[in-house]
Design a protein around this motif. Structure first.
Motif, short mmCIF file in Angstrom:
data_model
loop_
_atom_site.label_atom_id
_atom_site.label_comp_id
_atom_site.label_asym_id
_atom_site.label_seq_id
_atom_site.Cartn_x
_atom_site.Cartn_y
_atom_site.Cartn_z
N VAL A 94 76.28 13.23 16.68
CA VAL A 94 76.38 12.15 15.59
C VAL A 94 75.03 11.36 15.20
O VAL A 94 74.85 11.05 14.07
CB VAL A 94 77.62 11.03 15.70
N CYS A 95 74.18 11.64 16.02
CA CYS A 95 72.81 10.95 15.72
C CYS A 95 72.16 12.09 14.79
O CYS A 95 72.72 12.96 14.26
CB CYS A 95 71.96 10.88 17.09
N HIS A 96 71.11 11.32 14.26
CA HIS A 96 70.12 12.15 13.15
C HIS A 96 70.00 13.40 13.71
O HIS A 96 69.84 14.46 12.69
CB HIS A 96 68.94 11.37 12.91
N TYR A 97 69.41 13.56 14.71
CA TYR A 97 68.92 14.84 15.50
C TYR A 97 70.13 15.79 15.49
O TYR A 97 70.11 17.22 15.09
CB TYR A 97 68.29 14.77 16.51
N CYS A 98 71.29 15.50 15.90
CA CYS A 98 72.45 16.32 15.98
C CYS A 98 72.92 16.86 14.71
O CYS A 98 73.43 17.78 14.68
CB CYS A 98 73.35 15.77 16.85
N GLY A 129 70.96 19.61 13.43
CA GLY A 129 70.77 20.73 14.42
C GLY A 129 69.98 20.89 15.50
O GLY A 129 69.71 21.82 16.00
N ALA A 130 69.08 19.66 15.51
CA ALA A 130 68.12 19.54 16.45
C ALA A 130 68.79 18.92 17.83
O ALA A 130 68.46 17.91 18.52
CB ALA A 130 66.80 18.55 15.84
N TYR A 131 69.72 20.05 18.49
CA TYR A 131 70.26 19.31 19.49
C TYR A 131 69.59 18.94 20.69
O TYR A 131 70.08 17.83 21.27
CB TYR A 131 71.53 20.45 19.81
N GLY A 160 63.78 23.37 26.11
CA GLY A 160 65.03 23.95 26.16
C GLY A 160 65.50 25.06 25.09
O GLY A 160 64.67 25.77 24.78
N TYR A 161 66.33 24.48 24.47
CA TYR A 161 66.92 25.37 23.09
C TYR A 161 67.66 24.42 22.28
O TYR A 161 68.25 23.41 22.64
CB TYR A 161 67.77 26.44 23.93
N GLU A 162 68.06 25.28 20.94
CA GLU A 162 68.96 24.64 20.09
C GLU A 162 70.19 25.65 20.01
O GLU A 162 71.14 25.50 20.62
CB GLU A 162 68.38 24.35 18.77
#
Length: 350
Positions: free
Chosen positions: A102-106, A109-111, A296-298
């Motif tokens: 729910v945050c801006h990054y999630c 798509g910047a998980y 890491g990764y997305e």
């Protein structure tokens, strides 16, 4: 069930713990193969490091006890309420990221930038166990052509895929990979798949240089015997590399990346350094070099699975040993720390 439980620095115990029960949106899986990662070694030597030192906002976990392991393949046993994507017997692998969604990054798509980011195997129990309960959204199906051993490499291969994407490497570029550990050898192979004109590996250990050559490196150099920058200049008409990947995370590795690259090159930092790194500001500024980081990764898991499924990336030669869970510390973690010249990746079978 049997599990490898981290209690504190230097203290991992093989214990019998209750078999987990899947809750809403969760899936119970049987672990088939689980690789030992460098971050697992960090936790054994220096932890808590990625293991949260205070209660994690999404899982509530703090320090030990926690079951390590985040590079694994598994078989679905059963799903909990509201989990409908998988059936018993399905073969899967897992994205280790635990995110808020729910945050801006999630939301963009910047998980891996989630403000409450955690990781299975650190902030929640992982794969050094007979069974694990995982979030359904984190699971990816494995095709028949990807064996259980290969499936345990999907997570680190996703790291390598993201690193090459972050570097913005172009077709025909000369790429240099510093460090031929598991991630470096995967980055090297992804560079080849992505169209690099030359892929060069810099690695002091002979066994790892030999493995890099076997897996397709165009050139391999020992930084203890020659200056990699001058050697790379000699094969590129003085231009040096367009892209460098520091897969070690140390001052000497970063210095090598600077020396090995030419003007307006990109240096992508993949390895994790626990200490500050000094940079030659004037040289970087004068040559307009870029430094980027890959953490890491997305959403690189589908690409990683595809690269394994059709053999464009070969991970089997990276497996130095296969061990049972009872031997995790003595035949797994300690050899990787003490005999890095003999071992690259050790796979554990719970």
């Amino acid at each position: 069930m049997k599990a490898a439980v981290w209690h504190k620095k230097g203290d991992i115990r093989i214990e019998n713990v209750p078999e987990p029960v899947p809750g809403p949106g969760q899936v119970l899986v049987k672990i088939k193969a689980c690789g030992i990662c460098g971050s697992d070694l960090h936790e054994y030597n220096h932890g808590p490091f990625i293991i949260p030192a205070r209660p994690h906002p999404l899982t509530g976990r703090q320090g030990g006890p926690v079951i390590l392991g985040h590079e694994f393949s598994a078989e679905v046993v059963r799903s909990g309420p509201d989990a409908v994507r998988f059936q018993p017997g399905d073969r899967v692998t897992m994205n280790a990221l635990i995110t808020c969604g729910v945050c801006h990054y999630c939301r963009t798509g910047a998980y891996n930038m989630c403000l409450k980011l955690g990781s299975t195997g650190f902030a929640a129990d992982g794969g050094f166990a007979e069974y694990a309960v995982l979030r359904e959204y984190a699971l990816y199906p494995l095709p028949d052509s990807v064996t259980d051993d290969m499936g345990s490499f999907v997570e680190p291969l996703a790291v390598a895929v993201r690193a090459v994407k972050r570097s913005r490497m172009q077709i025909g570029d000369t790429a240099v990979v510093i460090g031929a550990g598991p991630i470096g050898l995967l980055v090297m192979q992804v560079c080849r798949v992505a169209g690099a004109g030359r892929v060069i590996v810099v690695e002091p250990m002979k066994a790892r240089r030999d493995l890099a050559s076997r897996l397709g490196a165009g050139y391999v150099f020992n930084p203890l015997e020659q200056d990699p920058g001058k050697a790379i200049a000699g094969i590129t008409g003085g231009l040096r590399a367009d892209v460098a990947f520091d897969c070690v995370g140390s001052q000497p590795a970063f210095d090598t990346a600077v020396k090995s690259t030419g003007r307006r090159a990109c240096i992508c930092i993949v390895g994790l350094s626990l200490n500050p790194i000094q940079v030659p500001f004037m040289q970087l500024w004068g040559h307009e070099k870029e430094i980027t980081f890959s953490s890491g990764y997305e959403n690189e898991f589908p690409a990683a699975i595809d690269l394994l499924a059709d053999d464009r990336v070969d991970v089997n030669p990276l497996i130095s040993a296969r061990i049972q869970l009872d031997d995790l510390v003595e035949k797994g973690i300690k050899p990787l720390m003490e005999s890095a010249d003999r071992y690259v990746k050790i796979v554990v079978y719970p």
